[in-house]
Design an enzyme around this catalytic site. Structure first.
Site, PDB file in Angstrom:
ATOM      1  CB  ILE A 110       0.712  80.230 -83.468  1.00 44.76           C
ATOM      2  CG1 ILE A 110       2.055  79.873 -84.123  1.00 44.76           C
ATOM      3  CG2 ILE A 110       0.018  78.952 -82.999  1.00 44.76           C
ATOM      4  CD1 ILE A 110       3.036  79.190 -83.182  1.00 44.76           C
ATOM      5  CE1 TYR A 111      -6.306  84.178 -79.800  1.00 43.65           C
ATOM      6  CE2 TYR A 111      -6.147  85.916 -81.444  1.00 43.65           C
ATOM      7  CZ  TYR A 111      -6.841  85.291 -80.433  1.00 43.65           C
ATOM      8  OH  TYR A 111      -8.073  85.766 -80.060  1.00 43.65           O
ATOM      9  CB  CYS A 112      -3.755  84.979 -86.751  1.00 42.34           C
ATOM     10  SG  CYS A 112      -3.447  86.594 -86.012  1.00 42.34           S
TER      11      CYS A 112
END
Length: 248
Positions: free
Chosen positions: A152-154
């Site tokens: 999700i961060y990516c």
């Protein structure tokens, strides 16, 4: 004439604080955003005010609260009567391994890494255009090279990378929009972040041609250059990763 003004999110510590010091030394007055780290920001403001009185404005906000975003811009204009630069530095970073990732984690990571930068840029754009100003977004090499356990961060950083390029088209020619994409600068240290152990750190540096971590000062200088000197540069990503993108 009044000095140029920069609004910096996540400015209380780490790269944000060093960026604030660098821009202040370069002649900017600063609107400094924080969410929870008031003690650190107070110390930073005291330092900057000692160097140049009346040069700072403190802005507290949770960037997930949409209404606070245009409010931050409005308060900056109300104090300084101008805005020349927006630095979208604030960033959430928590692991979200597939199998246990949640919609709440999605909301947290996209709020700080993608949604807030876009809507701050939208609110700031007319004021930046009036000054021929610029935006710098803090992306990450993981916007283009995925990090296991952090999908999700990516994805959120990839959204910010595309926003940088799209905003450069939409806001040009009056506003330039660029990004800095750091590699290993500071290892994670906040609760909930997954800091690599010594072996993993060594492995990452072994895949970095310059064989060292970067410094917050190097990132801050890249931000300053994009704001002040890179007058024919927009929609670009400056990789500050010691060459690690080359090695994969």
């Amino acid at each position: 004439m009044s000095r140029p003004v920069a609004l910096i999110t996540g400015s209380a510590h780490r790269i944000g604080a060093v960026t604030a010091r660098t821009l202040h030394a370069a002649g900017y007055d600063l609107a400094l955003h924080y969410r929870r780290s008031r003690a650190e920001l107070d110390a930073l403001v005291a330092e900057l005010e000692a160097a140049r009185a009346g040069s700072t404005l403190i802005l507290q906000a949770d960037l997930a609260e949409f209404d606070r975003l245009p409010e931050m811009v409005a308060r900056t204009i109300g104090r300084f009567d101008r805005l020349d630069a927006l630095v979208n530095n604030a960033s959430g970073f928590i692991p979200t391994p597939i199998g246990s990732a949640t919609p709440a984690q999605w909301d947290v990571l996209f709020a700080s890494n993608a949604r807030a930068p876009l809507f701050l840029a939208q609110a700031a754009a007319p004021h930046l255009a009036a000054r021929g100003g610029a935006i710098v977004n803090m992306t990450d090499i993981y916007a283009e090279r995925p990090l296991a356990g952090h999908t999700i961060y990516c994805m959120a950083k990839a959204a910010l990378l595309m926003a940088t390029r799209s905003l450069a088209i939409e806001l040009g020619p009056d506003v330039r929009v660029n990004a800095v994409s750091p590699g290993a600068i500071l290892w994670p240290q906040n609760p909930g972040e997954h800091a690599p152990d010594a072996a993993a750190q060594a492995e990452k540096l072994a895949r970095t041609p310059l064989r060292r971590t970067g410094t917050p000062a190097e990132v801050a200088e890249a931000v300053r250059w994009l704001l002040q000197d890179a007058s024919y540069c927009t929609g670009q990503v400056l990789y500050l990763d010691g060459g690690r993108m080359l090695a994969g």
